[in-house]
Enzyme design. Structure first.
Site, PDB file in Angstrom:
ATOM      1  N   GLY A   1      26.508 -78.208 -49.762  1.00  0.00           N
ATOM      2  CA  GLY A   1      27.633 -79.091 -49.502  1.00  0.00           C
ATOM      3  C   GLY A   1      28.945 -78.372 -49.249  1.00  0.00           C
ATOM      4  CB  SER A   2      32.380 -79.606 -49.791  1.00  0.00           C
ATOM      5  OG  SER A   2      32.087 -80.861 -49.254  1.00  0.00           O
ATOM      6  CB  THR A   3      30.372 -74.663 -52.028  1.00  0.00           C
ATOM      7  OG1 THR A   3      29.047 -74.970 -51.607  1.00  0.00           O
ATOM      8  CG2 THR A   3      30.598 -75.270 -53.395  1.00  0.00           C
ATOM      9  CG  PHE A   4      28.123 -73.660 -46.660  1.00  0.00           C
ATOM     10  CD1 PHE A   4      27.480 -73.445 -47.857  1.00  0.00           C
ATOM     11  CD2 PHE A   4      27.615 -73.044 -45.516  1.00  0.00           C
ATOM     12  CE1 PHE A   4      26.357 -72.646 -47.932  1.00  0.00           C
ATOM     13  CE2 PHE A   4      26.494 -72.242 -45.581  1.00  0.00           C
ATOM     14  CZ  PHE A   4      25.860 -72.045 -46.780  1.00  0.00           C
ATOM     15  CE  LYS A   5      34.051 -79.990 -46.165  1.00  0.00           C
ATOM     16  NZ  LYS A   5      34.153 -81.139 -47.043  1.00  0.00           N
TER      17      LYS A   5
END
Lengths: 116, 586
Positions: free
Chosen positions: B295-299
């Site tokens: 999820g958003s940790t990849f941002k």
């Protein structure tokens, strides 16, 4: 003369034999002692090894935590506010104590505050 | 001298051979020729024997001189005693970074019986069952009544148990000494340690990957983990897993300066002392073998990539008013603002639309290249046999570029995420994660991924998330935590399940000069009253990271920082203006 020489030589041979045998026996005795000591050291190493494993088992963090909660109920992990460095204390002390005060100030024992 | 003696003897005999004037005649009165010849032969023989003896003694004398004087130089001056034998176990110990014992071999006795020598099987079985309550009396009696000469009764007795049996003095009962692998800390670092079979062969974890080294070497194998941190991480994850009724949990503490794994936990876990009987679910290492869309940790990677390639600056932004529709997919924002968002805002509010637009501008190829450099497209190079291969889309379509920007469509292991994030915050250097402690001068050098400036910007963005964004629950006071939340729907057949989540938080501290990355991931957590029913990363995983940092930082020697000091404010300041408003990350 010949007889005297013979006695001297025989005496020397006897002394040499005695010395040689004596040294041999002593060396054997010491070697036995060394072997015994080596065996004892090995045995001690084994014991230490078992004790290390036992110590590791007894000092596992989960057990220490349980014991600490039970035996030291007021002890808690330190918060960020409780951590400082010694330099900041020294700077603080130097700033608050003037040289004249410093000469006359006597060190008093720290007062103990209750656990917060 | 011998010759002289012979001559003297001969002379005397010659004198004796003269006529004897006495009353009785001496016999022989005169030596005749025959006697003379016999005497000559005797003299010659004596001479030869004497010569041989002389030669033999001479040889011995020469050899004595040779041995005692001439060859003495080659003998050692100091005599060497037989060397002491070092205690050696069949398998080397494993220790943590502080030298605490994690795994060792102990000698144990295994009890066997020779039924042919047992006098009374029933009485023997009864006595053994009293001494060792785990034994079944009937079963032992049955074994003792067989006509075999060897049956195992019980393996690995403790010394106390062995003493109890010996004191019974039962005939036909004997012991065989064997070594057993022991893990004194139990399940504390189960997935890292792995376990061994009954023949001490490594079957999982470092026991398996370093099997031959552990067998051949006497020196202990030192790991990078710290059992104190391991305990903190495990207990906090256990607490969160129970509180949110999650099916699993994973946590990692990584040193950003060298990639050393200080703690790594996967729950549920097992006891390596009985590893063979653990269930598959317990044996599964979620930290390295499990791959998840995180999820958003990849941002973090999307922002770093766009900033480093110069596609965007901290003052740029994207319109996140409307969802993006690509064929049958719709990309929405969870915390929708429905307006133009700057890059820090996209990060802070975790805007999927903003991240997707950012990645689209960077392009699929550049994105792939960036993710490859931080190790997201190949298995994590850690020294464990249980390493999962990432699930990479093939072919890499434009829609993948958009979804991967916010952590969907590419499944990686939590360890890969943690090591990637550490490269983003440590000044831009990627270090391969490792479990084996090496001397400082032997540590491999890292590989530069992004510039120092980009890394500094990423740190500011991550601090912004904890200060004002979705990661506020991770704010451990005094340790300047920065991070990013991530909540991903778990894939199900034909799409994603919105009820099954993977909720994560990846944080680093202190953000002025990060030293450690902490990751917490919960698998299928259920929200509760305290979290108002939310089970997102910010609600369930961020508090875990906060508590871990609060407890671990004093042990790691991290000095608390005054978050309000001008130097800290300056370091983490984000200055951008939108509609006359200024947002700062302090």
């Amino acid at each position: 003369m010949k007889g005297f020489a013979m006695i001297v030589w025989l005496g020397l041979a006897g002394v040499a034999s005695f010395a040689l045998f004596n040294i041999t026996f002593k060396v054997e005795q010491l070697q036995d002692q060394l072997n015994t000591l080596n065996k004892q050291i090995l045995e001690e190493q084994r014991t230490v090894h078992v004790l290390q494993a036992e110590w590791s088992y007894l000092s596992r963090p989960s057990r220490i935590e349980t014991l600490s909660l039970r035996q030291l109920p007021h002890l808690r992990p330190p918060t960020a506010q409780q951590v400082g460095n010694i330099e900041s204390l020294m700077v603080g002390a130097a700033a608050t104590v003037s040289p004249s005060q410093n000469a006359t100030t006597r060190i008093r024992p720290a007062t103990v505050r209750g656990a917060q | 001298m011998i010759t002289r003696v012979f001559k003297r003897t001969r002379r005397r005999q010659n004198q004796r051979s003269t006529p004897c004037p006495a009353v009785r005649p001496c016999a022989p009165q005169e030596t005749d020729g025959r006697t003379q010849a016999a005497l000559e032969v005797s003299y010659t023989r004596l001479l030869m024997t004497g010569a041989m003896l002389l030669f033999a003694f001479g040889a011995i004398a020469v050899r004595l001189v040779d041995v005692s004087l001439l060859q003495a130089a080659s003998e050692p001056r100091v005599a060497f005693a037989p060397r002491m034998q070092e205690m050696r176990t069949d398998r080397a110990d494993i220790i943590d970074r502080n030298g605490n014992l994690l795994s060792t071999n102990l000698s144990t006795a295994s009890m066997f019986a020779n039924p042919r020598k047992v006098i009374d099987p029933d009485d023997t079985a009864r006595q053994l069952a009293i001494a060792l309550p785990t034994l079944h009396e009937a079963e032992v009696a049955r074994q003792l009544k067989t006509n075999r000469s060897f049956v195992w009764l019980q393996r690995n007795l403790t010394p106390r148990q062995q003493w109890k049996v010996i004191s019974l003095g039962l005939p036909g009962i004997d012991f065989q000494s064997a070594q057993t692998r022991v893990y004194p800390n139990g399940s504390l670092a189960a997935h890292i340690m792995g376990y061994v079979d009954i023949d001490s062969q490594g079957l999982a974890g470092v026991e398996r990957s370093f099997d031959s080294t552990l067998r051949d070497n006497a020196d202990p194998l030192q790991l990078t983990i710290d059992i104190r941190l391991q305990h903190i991480l495990r207990s906090e994850l256990m607490r969160a897993k129970t509180e949110f009724n999650a099916v699993g949990a994973t946590g990692i503490i990584l040193d950003v300066r060298n990639g050393e794994v200080l703690a790594m936990t996967s729950l549920p876990d097992f006891d390596p002392n009985d590893g063979g009987n653990a269930q598959k679910n317990q044996q599964f290492n979620r930290a390295t073998l499990g791959v998840y869309e995180l999820g958003s940790t990849f941002k973090i990677f999307t922002a770093a990539m766009a900033l480093d390639y110069g596609i965007v600056t901290m003052r740029d932004g994207y319109d996140a008013t409307n969802p993006i529709r690509v064929s049958r997919f719709t990309i929405r924002d969870y915390h929708a603002k429905r307006r133009w968002l700057s890059v820090p805002e996209i990060f802070m509010y975790s805007s999927n639309i903003g991240a997707a637009k950012m990645a689209e501008e960077v392009g699929g190829e550049a994105q792939q290249e960036f993710l490859r450099r931080i190790g997201m497209l190949r298995p994590a190079g850690i020294e464990l046999p249980e390493v999962g291969s990432p699930m990479v889309p093939s072919p890499w379509r434009p829609i993948n570029t958009l979804t991967i920007s916010y952590g969907h469509g590419l499944a990686v292991s939590p360890l890969q995420l943690a090591s990637g994030v550490s490269a983003m915050v440590n000044g831009g250097i990627f270090h391969r994660p490792t479990l084996i402690r090496k001397a400082t001068n032997q540590a491999p050098e890292g590989k530069r991924i992004i510039s120092k400036k980009t890394s500094r910007d990423v740190r500011r963005l991550m601090r912004l998330v904890v200060e004002n964004g979705t990661g506020r629950n991770a704010a451990a006071e005094g340790y300047l935590v920065g991070g990013k939340t991530g909540t991903a729907d778990k894939p199900k057949r034909g799409g994603y399940s919105q009820r099954s989540l993977i909720s994560s938080f990846v944080g680093a501290f202190p953000m002025t000069e990060p030293r450690y990355v902490v990751l917490a991931t919960l698998d299928e957590p259920q929200g509760n009253k305290r979290t108002h029913g939310y089970a997102t990363g910010g609600w369930v995983a961020a508090p875990v990271v906060k508590r871990v940092i609060e407890r671990a930082a004093p042990l790691l020697g991290v000095q608390p920082i005054d978050e309000k000091s001008p130097a800290v404010k300056k370091e983490l300041f984000i200055n951008f203006k939108r509609d006359g408003r200024q947002l700062a990350s302090f």
